[in-house]
Design a protein around this motif. Structure first.
Motif, PDB file in Angstrom:
ATOM      1  N   ASN A  41       4.309   7.002   5.121  1.00 13.66           N
ATOM      2  CA  ASN A  41       2.610   7.333   4.530  1.00 13.66           C
ATOM      3  C   ASN A  41       1.886   7.868   6.094  1.00 13.66           C
ATOM      4  O   ASN A  41       1.834   6.165   6.859  1.00 13.66           O
ATOM      5  N   ARG A  42       0.785   8.509   5.323  1.00 10.85           N
ATOM      6  CA  ARG A  42      -0.104   8.601   6.969  1.00 10.85           C
ATOM      7  C   ARG A  42      -0.576   6.903   6.583  1.00 10.85           C
ATOM      8  O   ARG A  42      -1.817   6.921   8.032  1.00 10.85           O
ATOM      9  N   SER A  59       1.723  -8.026   1.967  1.00 10.35           N
ATOM     10  CA  SER A  59       1.906  -8.422   3.459  1.00 10.35           C
ATOM     11  C   SER A  59       1.570  -7.842   4.326  1.00 10.35           C
ATOM     12  O   SER A  59       1.164  -6.895   4.023  1.00 10.35           O
ATOM     13  N   ASP A  60       2.314  -8.184   5.575  1.00  9.26           N
ATOM     14  CA  ASP A  60       1.284  -7.502   7.118  1.00  9.26           C
ATOM     15  C   ASP A  60       2.203  -6.802   7.001  1.00  9.26           C
ATOM     16  O   ASP A  60       1.670  -5.505   8.125  1.00  9.26           O
ATOM     17  N   ILE A  61       3.470  -6.437   6.428  1.00  8.49           N
ATOM     18  CA  ILE A  61       4.553  -5.466   7.624  1.00  8.49           C
ATOM     19  C   ILE A  61       4.005  -4.290   6.877  1.00  8.49           C
ATOM     20  O   ILE A  61       3.749  -4.182   5.282  1.00  8.49           O
ATOM     21  N   MET A  62       3.770  -2.926   7.285  1.00  9.06           N
ATOM     22  CA  MET A  62       4.082  -1.586   6.441  1.00  9.06           C
ATOM     23  C   MET A  62       5.045  -0.839   5.100  1.00  9.06           C
ATOM     24  O   MET A  62       5.789  -1.817   5.632  1.00  9.06           O
ATOM     25  N   GLY A  63       3.936   0.144   5.118  1.00  7.11           N
ATOM     26  CA  GLY A  63       4.978   0.413   3.840  1.00  7.11           C
ATOM     27  C   GLY A  63       5.202   0.045   2.614  1.00  7.11           C
ATOM     28  O   GLY A  63       4.978  -0.431   2.064  1.00  7.11           O
ATOM     29  N   ALA A 119      12.260   7.509  -2.461  1.00  8.23           N
ATOM     30  CA  ALA A 119      11.862   6.558  -1.987  1.00  8.23           C
ATOM     31  C   ALA A 119      10.238   7.692  -1.570  1.00  8.23           C
ATOM     32  O   ALA A 119       9.277   6.763  -1.222  1.00  8.23           O
ATOM     33  N   VAL A 120      10.636   8.903  -1.906  1.00  8.66           N
ATOM     34  CA  VAL A 120       8.890   9.760  -0.871  1.00  8.66           C
ATOM     35  C   VAL A 120       8.501   9.358  -2.749  1.00  8.66           C
ATOM     36  O   VAL A 120       7.147  10.457  -2.238  1.00  8.66           O
ATOM     37  N   GLY A 152       2.405  15.423   2.893  1.00  6.26           N
ATOM     38  CA  GLY A 152       3.678  14.603   1.526  1.00  6.26           C
ATOM     39  C   GLY A 152       2.556  14.860   0.478  1.00  6.26           C
ATOM     40  O   GLY A 152       3.613  14.969  -0.561  1.00  6.26           O
ATOM     41  N   ILE A 153       1.329  14.244   0.447  1.00 11.57           N
ATOM     42  CA  ILE A 153       0.869  14.392  -0.779  1.00 11.57           C
ATOM     43  C   ILE A 153       0.527  16.040  -1.006  1.00 11.57           C
ATOM     44  O   ILE A 153       0.421  16.407  -2.158  1.00 11.57           O
TER      45      ILE A 153
END
Length: 323
Positions: A41-42, A59-63, A119-120, A152-153
Motif C-alpha cells: 500500500n502507498r 512493528s517497525d517492519i512495513m506491511g 491479501a489485498v 488499490g483504494i
C-alpha cells in the motif's frame, strides 16, 4: 524468519533489504499467522521514506495487510484454530514470513479466494468502509465521486459502492485507466488528462460523496461537484495538503469536510471495524461483487521491485508480495 528491513530506517526502494529476525510470539488475545501473501500500500512507501512511522507498539517492519494460515493461537483466543485460512489488518509487520496480530483483527478467507486475492482486501476494504460508508454516509441511490479510481483504494471503492447500490463517477489518468475503471463498474469514467471534469461531473448530476486522494489540485473541483449536503472525504493529499477554501460555499451547500487515517486507530476501534466489515462487506466478497484486481505479484525478497512498480503509477489495482 525472513523480513524486509529499511536500511538506515528510511530511504529509496534500494534501501529495502532481506534480513532474518526471531519468530514473533503470540501473547494472550493474539494469533501468529504464517504469511503467504502481503498487500503493498502507498503508506508503505511513506514509511520507507521516513514520513509515516509506525504507531507506538507496532512493528517497525512495513506491511499493513496479510493473508495466510493461523500457526499459533494465544491464550484466551477461541474463534481461531491452527490451520485456519485468514487475512488480517496490521499496524505493521506484514513484510515477513510470520506476524502476530490481535485476534479481533482477523477475517476468514472465503472459499474460492486464494491467499493473493485475500491479501489485498483488509487495508483497502477497511479504509473504504470507514471513510465512504461510515464518515461519508454513502447510501443506495446516491453518487460517489472517486479520484484516483484505479488505485488499490479506488478499485475497491468502485466495487463496494456498486455493491451497495450507489452510482459511481470515477476519475483517472489515461484512456487505459479510464477503460479499466469502467470495466470495474464505474457508471461514468473520466480521463483527467483530456476531459473537462467539472462539466462532465455536473452533467452526471454531481456527487453526494467525494473520496479524495488528490488534495489541493482538486479542492475547487470538489466544491463544485458536491450536491447540497454533500460529504468530502479526504484520505490522501498527493498533490499537496495545503488548501484554501471559500467557507461561504461550504455553508451555502451545507457541506461536510472530513478525513482520517486507519493505522493510528486503537486496537478496540479496529476490532469494531473488523466486525462491521465482516457483517456488511464480507457478503459482497463472498458473492464475488468485491474482488479488487491484482496487478502483479513479487516474491518477498523483491520488495524493492514492487515498490518501484507502485511508484511508477501505471497499475490498476494492487501489488502483492508472496512467500
Amino acid at each position: 524468519m525472513r523480513v524486509i528491513e529499511i536500511e538506515g530506517g528510511s530511504g529509496p526502494a534500494e534501501a529495502l533489504r532481506p534480513a532474518d529476525r526471531p519468530d514473533p510470539v503470540a501473547r494472550a488475545g493474539e494469533v501468529m499467522i504464517r504469511v503467504h501473501a502481503a498487500g503493498i500500500n502507498r503508506p508503505d512507501l511513506l514509511q520507507r521514506n521516513g514520513v509515516y512511522p509506525p504507531p507506538p507498539g507496532a512493528s517497525d517492519i512495513m506491511g499493513l495487510e496479510v493473508a495466510g494460515e493461523v500457526e499459533t493461537v494465544g491464550e484466551g483466543v477461541t474463534r481461531w484454530a491452527v490451520g485456519d485460512r485468514v487475512c488480517a489488518l496490521l499496524g505493521g509487520g506484514g513484510y515477513a514470513d510470520r506476524v502476530v496480530v490481535d485476534a479481533r483483527h482477523l477475517l476468514p478467507i472465503p472459499d474460492g479466494l486464494d491467499y493473493v486475492q485475500a491479501a489485498v482486501l483488509p487495508e483497502t476494504v477497511f479504509t473504504v468502509f470507514a471513510n465512504v460508508f461510515e464518515a461519508g454516509g454513502l447510501k443506495a441511490g446516491q453518487t460517489l465521486l472517486i479520484h484516483g479510481a484505479t488505485s488499490g483504494i479506488g478499485v475497491t471503492a468502485i466495487q463496494m459502492a456498486k455493491a451497495a447500490g450507489a452510482t459511481v463517477i470515477a476519475t483517472s489518468r489515461g484512456a487505459d485507466k479510464t477503460a479499466a475503471a469502467r470495466a470495474l463498474g464505474a457508471d461514468v469514467s473520466l480521463d483527467a488528462k483530456t476531459d473537462d471534469l467539472a462539466a462532465a461531473i455536473a452533467e452526471a448530476g454531481g456527487a453526494d460523496v467525494v473520496l479524495d486522494m488528490v488534495g489541493r489540485d482538486y479542492a475547487e473541483l470538489n466544491l463544485k461537484a458536491l450536491k447540497a449536503g454533500g460529504r468530502w472525504v479526504v484520505i490522501a493529499s498527493l498533490s499537496g495538503a495545503k488548501v484554501e477554501i471559500d467557507l461561504m460555499r461550504v455553508m451555502l451547500k451545507r457541506l461536510v469536510l472530513t478525513g482520517s487515517t486507519l493505522r493510528s486507530r486503537s486496537a478496540d476501534e479496529k476490532a469494531r471495524l473488523t466486525a462491521a466489515v465482516e457483517a456488511t462487506v464480507w457478503p459482497w466478497v463472498i458473492s464475488g461483487a468485491v474482488r479488487p484486481p491484482v496487478q502483479a505479484t513479487f516474491p518477498l525478497e523483491r520488495a524493492a521491485d514492487a515498490h518501484r512498480a507502485l511508484e511508477a503509477g501505471d497499475h490498476v489495482g494492487k501489488f502483492v508480495l508472496t512467500a
